[in-house]
Structure formats: structure tokens, C-alpha cells
Design a protein around this motif. Structure first.
Motif, PDB file in Angstrom:
ATOM      1  N   ASN A 268       0.832  -1.204   0.000  1.00  0.00           N
ATOM      2  CA  ASN A 268       0.000   0.000   0.000  1.00  0.00           C
ATOM      3  C   ASN A 268       0.867   1.256   0.000  1.00  0.00           C
ATOM      4  O   ASN A 268       2.103   1.192   0.075  1.00  0.00           O
ATOM      5  N   LEU A 269       0.217   2.418  -0.068  1.00  0.00           N
ATOM      6  CA  LEU A 269       0.940   3.672  -0.229  1.00  0.00           C
ATOM      7  C   LEU A 269       1.853   3.966   0.955  1.00  0.00           C
ATOM      8  O   LEU A 269       3.001   4.405   0.778  1.00  0.00           O
ATOM      9  N   PHE A 270       1.364   3.722   2.161  1.00  0.00           N
ATOM     10  CA  PHE A 270       2.180   3.996   3.352  1.00  0.00           C
ATOM     11  C   PHE A 270       3.455   3.148   3.350  1.00  0.00           C
ATOM     12  O   PHE A 270       4.563   3.654   3.551  1.00  0.00           O
ATOM     13  N   LEU A 271       3.296   1.841   3.116  1.00  0.00           N
ATOM     14  CA  LEU A 271       4.453   0.959   3.072  1.00  0.00           C
ATOM     15  C   LEU A 271       5.363   1.282   1.898  1.00  0.00           C
ATOM     16  O   LEU A 271       6.588   1.122   1.976  1.00  0.00           O
ATOM     17  N   SER A 272       4.768   1.741   0.813  1.00  0.00           N
ATOM     18  CA  SER A 272       5.555   2.132  -0.347  1.00  0.00           C
ATOM     19  C   SER A 272       6.482   3.307  -0.009  1.00  0.00           C
ATOM     20  O   SER A 272       7.676   3.289  -0.335  1.00  0.00           O
ATOM     21  N   TYR A 273       5.925   4.316   0.665  1.00  0.00           N
ATOM     22  CA  TYR A 273       6.743   5.446   1.115  1.00  0.00           C
ATOM     23  C   TYR A 273       7.823   4.978   2.081  1.00  0.00           C
ATOM     24  O   TYR A 273       9.000   5.354   1.963  1.00  0.00           O
ATOM     25  N   LEU A 274       7.419   4.153   3.043  1.00  0.00           N
ATOM     26  CA  LEU A 274       8.352   3.707   4.072  1.00  0.00           C
ATOM     27  C   LEU A 274       9.489   2.877   3.466  1.00  0.00           C
ATOM     28  O   LEU A 274      10.673   3.102   3.776  1.00  0.00           O
ATOM     29  N   LEU A 275       9.150   1.940   2.593  1.00  0.00           N
ATOM     30  CA  LEU A 275      10.162   1.086   1.973  1.00  0.00           C
ATOM     31  C   LEU A 275      11.116   1.898   1.105  1.00  0.00           C
ATOM     32  O   LEU A 275      12.337   1.682   1.131  1.00  0.00           O
ATOM     33  N   THR A 276      10.577   2.841   0.356  1.00  0.00           N
ATOM     34  CA  THR A 276      11.430   3.665  -0.522  1.00  0.00           C
ATOM     35  C   THR A 276      12.374   4.536   0.296  1.00  0.00           C
ATOM     36  O   THR A 276      13.566   4.642  -0.026  1.00  0.00           O
ATOM     37  N   ILE A 277      11.866   5.132   1.356  1.00  0.00           N
ATOM     38  CA  ILE A 277      12.714   5.970   2.213  1.00  0.00           C
ATOM     39  C   ILE A 277      13.808   5.141   2.866  1.00  0.00           C
ATOM     40  O   ILE A 277      14.986   5.543   2.898  1.00  0.00           O
ATOM     41  N   ILE A 278      13.440   3.966   3.380  1.00  0.00           N
ATOM     42  CA  ILE A 278      14.430   3.085   4.008  1.00  0.00           C
ATOM     43  C   ILE A 278      15.493   2.675   2.989  1.00  0.00           C
ATOM     44  O   ILE A 278      16.698   2.663   3.292  1.00  0.00           O
ATOM     45  N   SER A 279      15.059   2.352   1.768  1.00  0.00           N
ATOM     46  CA  SER A 279      16.001   1.948   0.721  1.00  0.00           C
ATOM     47  C   SER A 279      16.980   3.076   0.406  1.00  0.00           C
ATOM     48  O   SER A 279      18.196   2.849   0.286  1.00  0.00           O
ATOM     49  N   LEU A 280      16.460   4.292   0.270  1.00  0.00           N
ATOM     50  CA  LEU A 280      17.316   5.447  -0.010  1.00  0.00           C
ATOM     51  C   LEU A 280      18.321   5.677   1.114  1.00  0.00           C
ATOM     52  O   LEU A 280      19.516   5.902   0.872  1.00  0.00           O
ATOM     53  N   MET A 281      17.850   5.600   2.351  1.00  0.00           N
ATOM     54  CA  MET A 281      18.727   5.857   3.499  1.00  0.00           C
ATOM     55  C   MET A 281      19.755   4.754   3.701  1.00  0.00           C
ATOM     56  O   MET A 281      20.912   5.027   4.057  1.00  0.00           O
ATOM     57  N   VAL A 282      19.342   3.503   3.479  1.00  0.00           N
ATOM     58  CA  VAL A 282      20.280   2.390   3.637  1.00  0.00           C
ATOM     59  C   VAL A 282      21.409   2.500   2.624  1.00  0.00           C
ATOM     60  O   VAL A 282      22.592   2.355   2.968  1.00  0.00           O
TER      61      VAL A 282
END
Length: 325
Positions: free
Chosen positions: A128-142
């Protein structure tokens, strides 16, 4: 503007930057200590990369990754964050919070780069949209912090970035040789200055490179038609060494009850450097990374087998080093 007009301009700018490095370093006033000569080296890689990135956008109007002005804006903010970190040594919590805010701001401005599907081998999950934002942000930061930890040897991150850019052009079947040459001129310039101990990337340079590479990875994951289209294993394969090293060191810190946010000298390049010295360490890592990139490009359908091979090479090297040090 044609390549014949741009090339002299780029070469002239490179010469101007080279001639004015002393003045620029005095203005920015950020330095790092060299492992090789123990001297203070200016952290100018970020400003050079930022200048040439904006020039590339201006002259070529890059549309390879669905460019819009939000990318320029966030890249500039990442440069500022990195510069402040280089100059004032920001706390780990301030860095992470700032990175999170910048990533969230970027995705709010440009949702083209959201990761909407999580696919691993034969498993596919739509999120969903919330998890999509969260996963993308985590990926960028990692990725940003993986490369920041990986930046422990002159020229290593720049060489790694150059390899990945070539892989990106290969996967999207981009064949404008003149454009590629123009892109690689500043990369070669920064690489030369870095390996000769004249400038370092600093956090500002690593942040910019990491963010650009992240967008390329997400673009490949979401849109490139290949054997690995839509498979989240592709970023793990491409960034295997920095990601695995980041993961191993983090687990080691947890086991030893140490802070995850503090830097140490337990990374693979640190162990290699202490055992083999600078040149042999650099050669080993670029050969290993080149081997990974070539295998991903040519044999990407065998992703599971590739991971096993890379793991064996990595942990065999780590075991031998730990045993002998």
C-alpha cells in the motif's frame, strides 16, 4: 548544444576547478585526514559533482530517469547536509533525521520513484501507499549510509559509481557514446584527484552520488525490461559489497552491544588495508566489484546462484583476514 561545443566547455571548467581548488578549499574550509600521507585533504568532491550534475541537466535535459526539478532541489539539499556534516561533524541522530526528512520531501514532490511492489525471486507482493513510502525511504537511506561506510579508501566509491552508471546504460540500452563520454569526464577528474590524495568526496560527495544511484536503481527496479525486472534482488546484487559489509558490521555491533551509529574500523576495506596496504586493497575490491557487475549484466537470471558465489568470496576473504590479523 552539440558535443563539439560542450566538450571544450567541460575541459575548460575542469581546468578552472583544478586551478582554483586552493581558493575553493579555503572558502568551504572542510578537510579530512588522509590515511596515506596523514595530511589534511580538502573535501571538495561534492561541490565538483554538484556543478557537473547541474551542467549535465542544463545542456542535455536528461530524461533517462524521468527528470524533473525536484531532483536538482533535493540533490542540492543533500549536498548542503553533507557539507554541514563535514564541517561540524553532526550527530548521528541529526544526520538520520535530516536524511529521512529530505527523502520524504522528495517523494512528496516526485512519487515516480516510489517502490510499489516488493518482489523477491518468485515472490511478489504489492504494497500500500504507506508501506511504499516507508520502503522507498528506508532503501534510499540504507544505500546512502552503506556507501558512506564504504567510502574508506581513495577512489573506491567513485569507481563503484562509474561501474554502476555503465551497468545502468547497459540495462536501459542507452548508446549515446558522446553523452556517456561527457558524463564520465568529471567522474574521471574526481577519480584522479581522489586517488592522488588531492581531494576527498566527503559526506557531501557521497550523499550526492548515493542519491543519484538510488534513483537509477529504483528506475531499473520499476521500469527496466530485463530478466530481473521488478525483482528487489537486483539492488542487493549490484550493491552487494557495501550492503553486505554494512549488514555484517551492524550485526556485529548488536552482538557486542555497541551503538549502530558509531563508526569503527571493522569494515572489509579496513581489514584489507591493514593486511595488504592501499594499492592491493583497492585492486582486490575493484576486481571483486567488477566481477559482480559483469555477472549481473550477463547472467542476471541466475540471481540466487550469484548471491551464493559472492557470499563465499566475501566471507572467505573475511575469515582469512580475521585469522591473520
Amino acid at each position: 548544444m552539440s558535443f563539439q561545443h560542450i566538450l571544450p566547455l567541460y575541459l575548460t571548467l575542469i581546468l578552472i576547478l583544478y586551478g582554483s581548488m586552493f581558493y575553493i578549499s579555503n572558502v568551504l574550509n572542510v578537510y579530512g585526514k588522509s590515511k596515506l600521507s596523514n595530511k589534511e585533504v580538502p573535501l571538495l568532491g561534492g561541490i565538483i559533482i554538484l556543478i557537473f550534475y547541474h551542467l549535465s541537466i542544463y545542456f542535455f535535459g536528461i530524461d533517462l530517469i524521468n527528470y524533473d526539478i525536484s531532483i536538482n532541489f533535493i540533490i542540492t539539499l543533500f549536498f548542503i547536509l553533507g557539507y554541514l556534516d563535514d564541517k561540524y561533524n553532526l550527530s548521528a541522530s541529526v544526520r538520520l533525521i535530516s536524511q529521512f526528512i529530505l527523502c520524504l520531501l522528495f517523494l512528496y514532490m516526485n512519487n515516480f520513484f516510489l517502490i510499489s511492489n516488493l518482489n523477491l525471486f518468485s515472490i511478489s507482493i504489492e504494497i500500500n501507499l504507506f508501506l511504499s513510502y516507508l520502503l522507498t525511504i528506508i532503501s534510499l537511506m540504507v544505500l546512502l549510509n552503506c556507501l558512506n561506510y564504504f567510502d574508506g579508501l581513495n577512489g573506491l566509491v567513485i569507481f563503484f559509481a562509474a561501474l554502476f552508471v555503465l551497468l545502468f546504460f547497459y540495462f536501459i540500452q542507452f548508446a549515446n557514446i558522446l553523452f556517456i563520454i561527457t558524463i564520465f569526464l568529471p567522474i574521471l577528474f574526481v577519480f584522479y584527484l581522489n586517488i592522488t590524495d588531492k581531494i576527498f568526496l566527503g559526506d557531501s560527495g557521497v550523499y550526492i552520488i548515493s542519491f543519484i544511484l538510488s534513483l537509477m536503481l529504483i528506475f531499473m527496479h520499476n521500469h527496466v525490461d530485463s530478466e530481473l525486472k521488478g525483482k528487489s534482488i537486483m539492488p542487493i546484487l549490484i550493491f552487494f559489497i557495501p550492503f553486505l559489509d554494512f549488514l555484517r558490521v551492524s550485526i556485529s555491533r548488536l552482538i557486542n552491544k555497541k551503538s549502530l551509529l558509531l563508526k569503527d574500523s571493522n569494515h572489509l576495506h579496513d581489514l584489507l588495508f591493514r593486511k595488504l596496504g592501499n594499492k592491493a586493497t583497492f585492486l582486490y575490491l575493484i576486481v571483486f566489484q567488477t566481477f559482480i557487475i559483469i555477472n549481473v549484466a550477463l547472467f542476471n537470471r541466475y540471481s540466487f546462484q550469484l548471491i551464493i558465489i559472492f557470499l563465499l568470496i566475501y566471507f572467505t576473504t573475511f575469515y582469512i583476514l580475521k585469522k591473520k590479523i
